[in-house]
Design a protein around this motif. Structure first.
Motif, PDB file in Angstrom:
ATOM      1  N   LEU A  69       0.110  13.775  -9.077  1.00 55.88           N
ATOM      2  CA  LEU A  69      -0.579  13.719  -7.795  1.00 55.88           C
ATOM      3  C   LEU A  69      -2.060  13.441  -8.051  1.00 55.88           C
ATOM      4  O   LEU A  69      -2.610  13.817  -9.094  1.00 55.88           O
ATOM      5  N   VAL A  86      -0.709  13.381   3.126  1.00 60.37           N
ATOM      6  CA  VAL A  86       0.012  12.841   1.974  1.00 60.37           C
ATOM      7  C   VAL A  86       0.082  11.330   2.112  1.00 60.37           C
ATOM      8  O   VAL A  86       0.391  10.802   3.191  1.00 60.37           O
ATOM      9  N   VAL A 119       0.848  10.387  -4.057  1.00 63.19           N
ATOM     10  CA  VAL A 119       2.026  10.825  -4.806  1.00 63.19           C
ATOM     11  C   VAL A 119       2.532   9.692  -5.690  1.00 63.19           C
ATOM     12  O   VAL A 119       2.838   8.601  -5.199  1.00 63.19           O
ATOM     13  N   CYS A 136       9.047  12.194  -3.026  1.00 64.33           N
ATOM     14  CA  CYS A 136       8.185  12.197  -1.834  1.00 64.33           C
ATOM     15  C   CYS A 136       8.511  13.381  -0.936  1.00 64.33           C
ATOM     16  O   CYS A 136       7.607  14.029  -0.389  1.00 64.33           O
ATOM     17  N   ALA A 139       7.053  16.545  -2.421  1.00 63.60           N
ATOM     18  CA  ALA A 139       5.606  16.596  -2.216  1.00 63.60           C
ATOM     19  C   ALA A 139       5.271  17.027  -0.793  1.00 63.60           C
ATOM     20  O   ALA A 139       4.380  17.869  -0.577  1.00 63.60           O
ATOM     21  N   PRO A 145       1.521  18.760   4.591  1.00 66.78           N
ATOM     22  CA  PRO A 145       0.453  17.978   5.218  1.00 66.78           C
ATOM     23  C   PRO A 145       0.541  17.974   6.736  1.00 66.78           C
ATOM     24  O   PRO A 145       1.597  18.270   7.310  1.00 66.78           O
ATOM     25  N   ILE A 148       1.574  12.083   7.220  1.00 65.57           N
ATOM     26  CA  ILE A 148       2.078  11.334   6.071  1.00 65.57           C
ATOM     27  C   ILE A 148       1.783   9.861   6.348  1.00 65.57           C
ATOM     28  O   ILE A 148       2.158   9.341   7.400  1.00 65.57           O
TER      29      ILE A 148
END
Length: 307
Positions: A69, A86, A119, A136, A139, A145, A148
């Protein structure tokens, strides 16, 4: 959008430079081509945005794979806003990295004044689409988040991750930058609805080839969403950025109209005279820069409404 209604190209130098770089990859395997792609991005892509610092870290995917990351933190005078974003990079699910797309990710952080976390998901053909999607998804689950965002192939991963989290209504705000929608395994010459006309830097045949590679390496068929994204909005709140000269734009505009008719809140921005991949050069292409800033400001307004 047909070739008769398109405005003239406004990025000839970028197209020529990018095309020359891609021509050097002829005959190379995907793995062999990646260092050359990274060098091409380093030459043409926007630099790290002013006032943004970076730090790298890792997390583990569900199968133990280590995911890299990169955090992009704006250091403006005003306090940074809460809630991270993200970011999932593009590259036909085969190329791209934290480095190649850091100009876009850092600009996003600066314009939103929020931390953006990029990512480094696994790439095809060494990995499957299912594994890329797993990285993904992990993450997003672990980073929690507020939004995205993804460009091109990364935009499709954004939609799929969103659908995994909530079958019909994702809690995230989505930012989609010229994403491929439904899988296309073959297309006829006269079909300009499924895909628009071929354009510089991305052909209809290349899109079909990308999807065929995905299907060949993923017997789980994780790339098939039911209903398909073109028929059901992947989230309730979405901002979309497209470019005028791109075979992905026609089906994307049709999907945007469908999503709006379903009641989703969708903002749409199109960069006039631009082509796929032009976002990398948003710092040098005025039309791309204007559309990019409009997209980011609209996304910021969406997020501020949630704060």
């Amino acid at each position: 959008m047909t070739t008769e209604t398109l405005s003239p190209l406004r990025c000839h130098d970028f197209i020529e430079a990018f095309s020359q770089g891609m021509a050097e990859l002829e005959g190379l395997s995907v793995a062999e081509s990646r260092p050359f792609c990274e060098a091409l991005y380093a030459r043409l892509a926007a630099p790290l945005a002013d006032g943004v610092t970076t730090s790298d870290e890792t997390l583990h995917s569900d199968d133990g794979h280590v995911i890299a990351l990169r955090r992009f933190r704006p250091t403006l005078d005003e306090p940074r806003k809460d809630g991270c974003v993200v970011y999932l990079h593009g590259g036909s699910w085969q190329i791209g990295s934290l480095d190649s797309h850091q100009g876009v990710a850092s600009s996003l952080a600066a314009l939103l004044n929020r931390e953006v976390i990029s990512v480094d998901y696994r790439l095809l053909p060494e990995a499957s689409y299912q594994q890329a999607l797993m990285d993904c998804d992990v993450a997003v689950r672990k980073l929690a988040p507020v939004a995205i965002v993804g460009d091109s192939a990364g935009g499709r991963l954004v939609m799929d991750v969103s659908r995994l989290h909530h079958e019909t209504r994702s809690p995230h705000v989505l930012g989609l930058i010229y994403p491929p929608l439904d899988p296309i395994m073959q297309i006829t010459t006269d079909d300009l609805t499924t895909l628009g006309p071929t354009a510089p830097l991305l052909s209809r045949e290349e899109i079909v080839g990308m999807w065929q590679l995905v299907a060949q390496g993923d017997p789980s068929r994780s790339y098939l969403m039911t209903p398909p994204h073109s028929r059901q909005a992947p989230a309730q709140v979405i901002e979309v950025l497209s470019v005028e000269h791109d075979p992905l734009t026609a089906p994307l505009e049709t999907a945007v109209a469908t999503w709006k008719a379903q009641g989703a809140e969708v903002g749409y921005h199109c960069a006039t005279g631009m082509v796929h991949a032009a976002l990398h050069a948003h710092h040098e292409l005025p039309e791309m820069g204007i559309a990019w800033q409009a997209f980011c400001h609209a996304l910021d307004r969406r997020l501020c409404a949630l704060d």
